[in-house]
Write a protein that holds these residues in place. Sequence first.
Motif, PDB file in Angstrom:
ATOM      1  N   VAL A  36     -26.208  19.409  16.156  1.00 42.36           N
ATOM      2  CA  VAL A  36     -27.289  19.827  15.235  1.00 42.36           C
ATOM      3  C   VAL A  36     -28.262  18.692  15.000  1.00 42.36           C
ATOM      4  N   LEU A  37     -27.742  17.496  14.772  1.00 39.68           N
ATOM      5  CA  LEU A  37     -28.636  16.367  14.520  1.00 39.68           C
ATOM      6  C   LEU A  37     -29.434  16.024  15.765  1.00 39.68           C
ATOM      7  N   LEU A  38     -28.849  16.120  16.927  1.00 41.10           N
ATOM      8  CA  LEU A  38     -29.517  15.682  18.137  1.00 41.10           C
ATOM      9  C   LEU A  38     -30.718  16.555  18.500  1.00 41.10           C
ATOM     10  N   GLY A  39     -30.804  17.934  18.224  1.00 42.95           N
ATOM     11  CA  GLY A  39     -32.002  18.747  18.500  1.00 42.95           C
ATOM     12  C   GLY A  39     -33.169  18.354  17.668  1.00 42.95           C
ATOM     13  N   ALA A  40     -32.976  17.832  16.425  1.00 42.90           N
ATOM     14  CA  ALA A  40     -34.107  17.396  15.605  1.00 42.90           C
ATOM     15  C   ALA A  40     -34.736  16.141  16.157  1.00 42.90           C
ATOM     16  N   LEU A  41     -33.955  15.213  16.960  1.00 39.03           N
ATOM     17  CA  LEU A  41     -34.462  13.894  17.393  1.00 39.03           C
ATOM     18  C   LEU A  41     -35.319  13.904  18.669  1.00 39.03           C
ATOM     19  N   MET A  42     -35.820  14.874  19.584  1.00 42.87           N
ATOM     20  CA  MET A  42     -36.540  14.808  20.884  1.00 42.87           C
ATOM     21  C   MET A  42     -38.023  14.979  20.572  1.00 42.87           C
TER      22      MET A  42
ATOM     23  N   PRO B  88     -36.954  23.055  26.581  1.00 45.21           N
ATOM     24  CA  PRO B  88     -36.373  23.350  25.263  1.00 45.21           C
ATOM     25  C   PRO B  88     -34.961  23.928  25.356  1.00 45.21           C
ATOM     26  N   GLY B  89     -34.110  23.520  24.462  1.00 38.32           N
ATOM     27  CA  GLY B  89     -32.870  24.229  24.203  1.00 38.32           C
ATOM     28  C   GLY B  89     -31.644  23.879  24.998  1.00 38.32           C
ATOM     29  N   ARG B  90     -31.754  23.020  26.019  1.00 42.72           N
ATOM     30  CA  ARG B  90     -30.593  22.744  26.853  1.00 42.72           C
ATOM     31  C   ARG B  90     -30.076  21.323  26.614  1.00 42.72           C
ATOM     32  N   ILE B  91     -28.770  21.233  26.444  1.00 40.26           N
ATOM     33  CA  ILE B  91     -28.143  19.944  26.178  1.00 40.26           C
ATOM     34  C   ILE B  91     -26.709  19.971  26.702  1.00 40.26           C
ATOM     35  N   ARG B  92     -26.244  18.825  27.164  1.00 43.53           N
ATOM     36  CA  ARG B  92     -24.871  18.734  27.683  1.00 43.53           C
ATOM     37  C   ARG B  92     -24.268  17.386  27.301  1.00 43.53           C
ATOM     38  N   TRP B  93     -23.081  17.456  26.664  1.00 43.47           N
ATOM     39  CA  TRP B  93     -22.277  16.281  26.356  1.00 43.47           C
ATOM     40  C   TRP B  93     -21.012  16.341  27.217  1.00 43.47           C
ATOM     41  N   ASP B  94     -20.768  15.307  27.976  1.00 42.56           N
ATOM     42  CA  ASP B  94     -19.519  15.180  28.730  1.00 42.56           C
ATOM     43  C   ASP B  94     -18.705  14.045  28.121  1.00 42.56           C
ATOM     44  N   TYR B  95     -17.634  14.411  27.404  1.00 41.29           N
ATOM     45  CA  TYR B  95     -16.712  13.400  26.880  1.00 41.29           C
ATOM     46  C   TYR B  95     -15.694  13.089  27.982  1.00 41.29           C
ATOM     47  N   GLN B  96     -15.725  11.847  28.458  1.00 36.76           N
ATOM     48  CA  GLN B  96     -14.823  11.431  29.525  1.00 36.76           C
ATOM     49  C   GLN B  96     -13.566  10.765  28.969  1.00 36.76           C
TER      50      GLN B  96
ATOM     51  N   ASP C 223     -27.192  26.321  26.844  1.00 39.75           N
ATOM     52  CA  ASP C 223     -28.208  26.748  27.813  1.00 39.75           C
ATOM     53  C   ASP C 223     -29.401  27.387  27.109  1.00 39.75           C
ATOM     54  N   SER C 224     -29.532  27.138  25.820  1.00 42.12           N
ATOM     55  CA  SER C 224     -30.574  27.629  24.906  1.00 42.12           C
ATOM     56  C   SER C 224     -30.253  28.989  24.307  1.00 42.12           C
ATOM     57  N   LYS C 225     -29.241  29.687  24.862  1.00 46.34           N
ATOM     58  CA  LYS C 225     -28.834  30.981  24.320  1.00 46.34           C
ATOM     59  C   LYS C 225     -27.442  30.936  23.706  1.00 46.34           C
ATOM     60  N   LYS C 226     -26.558  30.182  24.326  1.00 48.93           N
ATOM     61  CA  LYS C 226     -25.191  30.059  23.819  1.00 48.93           C
ATOM     62  C   LYS C 226     -24.707  28.629  23.962  1.00 48.93           C
ATOM     63  N   VAL C 227     -23.705  28.300  23.174  1.00 48.49           N
ATOM     64  CA  VAL C 227     -23.086  26.984  23.212  1.00 48.49           C
ATOM     65  C   VAL C 227     -21.633  27.152  23.628  1.00 48.49           C
ATOM     66  N   SER C 228     -21.196  26.372  24.607  1.00 49.83           N
ATOM     67  CA  SER C 228     -19.820  26.439  25.105  1.00 49.83           C
ATOM     68  C   SER C 228     -19.165  25.076  24.964  1.00 49.83           C
ATOM     69  N   LEU C 229     -17.960  25.058  24.435  1.00 49.84           N
ATOM     70  CA  LEU C 229     -17.186  23.827  24.295  1.00 49.84           C
ATOM     71  C   LEU C 229     -15.884  23.980  25.060  1.00 49.84           C
ATOM     72  N   TYR C 230     -15.753  23.237  26.163  1.00 48.54           N
ATOM     73  CA  TYR C 230     -14.534  23.252  26.981  1.00 48.54           C
ATOM     74  C   TYR C 230     -13.660  22.075  26.598  1.00 48.54           C
TER      75      TYR C 230
ATOM     76  N   ALA D 289     -30.880  20.588  16.588  1.00 44.47           N
ATOM     77  CA  ALA D 289     -32.284  20.989  16.595  1.00 44.47           C
ATOM     78  C   ALA D 289     -33.199  19.863  17.051  1.00 44.47           C
ATOM     79  N   PHE D 290     -32.897  18.636  16.622  1.00 45.93           N
ATOM     80  CA  PHE D 290     -33.761  17.526  16.997  1.00 45.93           C
ATOM     81  C   PHE D 290     -33.753  17.297  18.498  1.00 45.93           C
ATOM     82  N   PHE D 291     -32.571  17.215  19.086  1.00 51.55           N
ATOM     83  CA  PHE D 291     -32.498  16.834  20.493  1.00 51.55           C
ATOM     84  C   PHE D 291     -33.001  17.913  21.439  1.00 51.55           C
ATOM     85  N   VAL D 292     -32.900  19.169  21.049  1.00 50.64           N
ATOM     86  CA  VAL D 292     -33.373  20.215  21.955  1.00 50.64           C
ATOM     87  C   VAL D 292     -34.798  20.644  21.631  1.00 50.64           C
ATOM     88  N   GLY D 293     -35.432  19.987  20.653  1.00 50.47           N
ATOM     89  CA  GLY D 293     -36.844  20.176  20.448  1.00 50.47           C
ATOM     90  C   GLY D 293     -37.257  21.230  19.459  1.00 50.47           C
TER      91      GLY D 293
END
Length: 219
Positions: free
Chosen positions: A8-14, A75-83, A93-100, A123-127
Motif C-alpha cells: 500500500v505504501l509503495l503505490g503512493a511513492l512512484m 500503472p498498477g503492476r508491481i512484483r516483490w520476490d522474497y528470496q 497485475d493491476s486487477k488482482k494481487v497474488s501472494l505465493y 498506491a504510491f508505487f503503482v502510481g
Amino acid sequence: MNCKVLLVLLGALMSLAVLPRAGQCATFTPLELAQKLQARYEETKTMTADFKQSTSVPMTTRKRLGAGTLVIFKPGRIRWDYQTPKRQVLISDSKKVSLYMADSAQMIVQPVSQYINSDVTYAFFVGTGNIVRDFKVLPPERQGDASLKVIKLVPKTAHPQVDYLHVWIDENFMVRRLEIVDHFGSITDLTFLNIRRNAAVSPETFVFVPPLGTEIIEQ
C-alpha cells in the motif's frame, strides 16, 4: 509486518525535468521534499531494485530479516520476490494481487480493490497515490546522513496496520529507505539498492504460475 502491508505504501511513492545537484535538497522543508518526491515518482514509469528488510517487535531483541528484488511497471503492476529467509512472490497485475508462499505451498489471490485497503505503500508505487494528499508530512524523528534527507508521514485517514512512516530520500528525490511503524510499535525497515528507473520491463514479469500442487485461496 508482512509483505502484503508493504504494497500500500509503495503505490503512493512512484517530475522533475532536470535532476537536482547533489546536496540541493538540504534547504527544502519536509513538505517541499514530499512534493519533490511525488514529482519524481510521477515521471517514473518503471523501477527495479534490490531490497533488504528487517522487522522488529517490541519486548524482544530478535529481528526477522528478508531480502529480494522489486519490479514496478506503472500503472498498477508491481512484483516483490522474497528470496530469503523464505521464498515468497507477491504480484499485482493491476486487477488482482497474488501472494505465493513456498513453505506452505499456497497462493492467496484477491482483487486490488480489496487489497489496497490493507497496504499503505501500494498506491504510491503503482502510481495511484499521492503523498501530500494521503499523508500528513512532518519533520522527522530520525536522522539522515550527508546524502539522505528524512521526512515523517502520517496517514490522514487512520490505517489499521500503519501508525506512521519515515522516508529517507536521496539527492535525486528517490526513496532509499522506508521505516514503517504499526500501532503496536513493530517496525519494518526497508532499504533499496541498485535502483534503476525507466528501464525496459516485460509485462510477462507480472505473470506468475505457481508450482503444481499449490493450493489457490481466492479471497
